[in-house]
Design a protein around this motif. Structure first.
Motif, PDB file in Angstrom:
ATOM      1  N   VAL A   1       0.826  -1.207   0.000  1.00 25.31           N
ATOM      2  CA  VAL A   1       0.000   0.000   0.000  1.00 25.31           C
ATOM      3  C   VAL A   1       0.864   1.261   0.000  1.00 25.31           C
TER       4      VAL A   1
ATOM      5  N   LEU B   1      -4.236   7.794   1.396  1.00 30.04           N
ATOM      6  CA  LEU B   1      -4.885   6.562   1.831  1.00 30.04           C
ATOM      7  C   LEU B   1      -6.165   6.896   2.576  1.00 30.04           C
ATOM      8  N   SER B   2      -7.158   6.059   2.390  1.00 27.30           N
ATOM      9  CA  SER B   2      -8.427   6.281   3.069  1.00 27.30           C
ATOM     10  C   SER B   2      -8.297   6.017   4.564  1.00 27.30           C
TER      11      SER B   2
ATOM     12  N   GLU C   1     -10.208   4.112   6.327  1.00 23.99           N
ATOM     13  CA  GLU C   1     -10.385   2.680   6.568  1.00 23.99           C
ATOM     14  C   GLU C   1      -9.084   1.916   6.348  1.00 23.99           C
ATOM     15  N   CYS C   2      -8.316   2.304   5.327  1.00 26.83           N
ATOM     16  CA  CYS C   2      -7.045   1.639   5.051  1.00 26.83           C
ATOM     17  C   CYS C   2      -6.051   1.886   6.188  1.00 26.83           C
ATOM     18  N   CYS C   3      -5.983   3.123   6.684  1.00 30.29           N
ATOM     19  CA  CYS C   3      -5.066   3.441   7.786  1.00 30.29           C
ATOM     20  C   CYS C   3      -5.454   2.684   9.042  1.00 30.29           C
TER      21      CYS C   3
ATOM     22  N   TRP D   1     -12.420  -1.612   5.313  1.00 30.02           N
ATOM     23  CA  TRP D   1     -11.693  -1.223   4.095  1.00 30.02           C
ATOM     24  C   TRP D   1     -12.109  -2.079   2.899  1.00 30.02           C
TER      25      TRP D   1
END
Length: 466
Positions: A408, A431-432, A434-436, A461
């Protein structure tokens, strides 16, 4: 030399009775004439009628437990308590340390001191005073602390060993934390040594090692009594290889209490198993000593077989095992090969086995959660032992989750990234949220806080990606 025991409160009186029963049973085995003579002289005195009477004083602010202990001892037919070696009242201390220490203790100190003095005068030579008490209640903790204070004033040159029972962590008495702190703070100044038994640990021994299905207070007391008897009974020592030791409390103090401030003691012994299993087991001293050494290296409070195998998933473990994961380590035993390579490390005068040396070098510098920590190690003639952290659950696959970070973010996590993910505040432009959050959940330093592999696909995510 003789030991005068002081049983204080409900817990102390119940454990004291079990202790004298264990001592009596052990000394009545076959071909133990010399042992029995030494043991009886240490813990009992003989009446003109040939009866064995315990060198003990029983104290409680309620008569029920003392009456039960006296009746059980007389019923055994092997020993009994003294006819006038007990003191009780009609009203308890109400689990109130201050009530026991400030009210009942001063009010009845003369009566208790007189009973102790009579027992001490019966001894040809006094080895010391051994008290048994709980730290959670009112009589055992409050009155017990006050009586210990008075005994220290009356017998300043005698050894005083306090055995205290630590309450269950789940809570037995609402004020047990206050009672425990107040008791220990006073005993630490008065006692020569404090031997602590934790109810939670003893309960696990009953459950896991003794295979007792429905554990009662009596079962817990029997395990504590067995452990106490193992260190107080006559034994051969390095100083007396041809005859039994004469001063058990004095020898314990000289060996274990190396400094006046280092007086909190714990006790581990093996084997711990049910009587039915014991009858079909064979032991030897080298094997027992090796097992004890392994327990010492692993800081184990109870006998557990060390293993380096991968544990099952969390769902397959009993609930009690999962709760104790912080105490579990992996112990690896490696046999030395004839031409095993060694490695040197800067700053150390000796060489290490290659595996130990490389692990020590890998543990240097900033902490990396993907590298298992080496907690301790020991090198022997033909093998070496490594004590390492044991991640849980082991099917976590942290390296796979680190690969997710690299895919990522297109780089490796650095120390700052690991610090921020541990605090759940890590972000990266582009990065969103949710990704974090997913990366933070995957790279937690404590294994049990990481997101399990089988639950990753349920994360928000992946729902956003869909």
């Amino acid at each position: 030399m003789s030991v005068v025991s002081l049983q204080l409160g409900q817990c102390g009186n119940q454990i004291g009775h079990e202790l004298f029963s264990v001592i009596s049973d052990d000394s009545n085995g076959p071909n133990r004439k010399k042992y029995k003579q030494c043991s009886d002289d240490r813990f009992f005195y003989e009446t003109s009628a040939g009866e064995l009477v315990a060198r003990a004083v029983l104290v409680d602010m309620e008569p029920k437990v003392i009456s039960q202990a006296i009746a059980k001892a007389s019923k055994s037919g092997r020993w009994r308590y003294g006819d006038k070696a007990h003191f009780s009242q009609k009203q308890g201390s109400g689990n109130n340390w201050a009530n026991g220490f400030c009210v009942h203790g001063p009010r009845h100190e003369e009566a208790v001191e007189d009973l102790v003095r009579k027992e001490i005068e019966r001894c040809d030579r006094l080895a010391g005073i051994f008290t048994m008490m709980s730290v959670a209640g009112g009589t055992g903790s409050g009155v017990g602390t006050y009586i210990t204070q008075r005994l220290r004033d009356l017998y300043p040159n005698s050894f005083i060993l306090n055995q205290v029972t630590w309450p269950y962590g789940a809570g037995e008495v609402i004020v047990q934390n206050y009672n425990s702190v107040l008791t220990l703070s006073h005993l630490y100044q008065l006692s020569d040594a404090i031997l602590v038994h934790e109810n939670d640990t003893v309960h696990k021994i009953c459950s896991r090692l003794m295979n007792i299905k429905h554990i009662s207070i009596s079962d817990v007391n029997k395990v504590i009594a067995h452990q106490l008897a193992s260190v107080l009974q006559p034994a051969y020592t390095a100083d007396s290889p041809c005859h039994y030791s004469t001063n058990p409390i004095g020898e314990l103090m000289s060996s274990l209490v190396s400094h006046p401030e280092y007086k909190l003691l714990s006790l581990c012994n093996i084997p711990q198993m049910s009587s039915t299993s014991l009858a079909y087991s064979v032991f030897n001293w080298p094997g027992l000593l090796k097992h004890l050494r392994q327990m010492l290296i692993a800081s184990a409070r109870m006998e557990e077989a060390p293993t380096s195998e991968v544990p099952p998933a969390a769902e397959e473990q009993p609930e009690q095992d999962v709760l104790d994961r912080d105490d579990i380590v992996a112990v690896k035993f490696s046999v030395k090969a004839p031409n095993m390579p060694y490695i040197t490390e800067p700053g150390h005068p000796k060489c290490f086995p290659l595996e130990i040396g490389l692990t020590l070098m890998a543990n240097k510098g900033p902490s990396a959660p993907e590298i298992i920590k080496l907690l301790d190690w020991q090198e022997e003639t033909d093998h070496y032992i490594m004590v390492m952290e044991r991640p849980f659950p082991c099917m976590d696959l942290l390296s796979f989750k680190q690969l997710l970070f690299e895919m990522v973010c297109r780089d490796f996590p650095i120390a700052e990234d690991l610090y921020m993910t541990a605090a759940n505040i890590w972000t990266r432009p582009g990065l969103s949220q949710e990704c974090c959050e997913l990366i933070c959940d995957c790279l937690q330093p404590k294994p049990k806080k990481r997101l399990a592999l089988e639950k990753i696909h349920l994360h928000d995510w992946f729902k956003v990606m869909d």
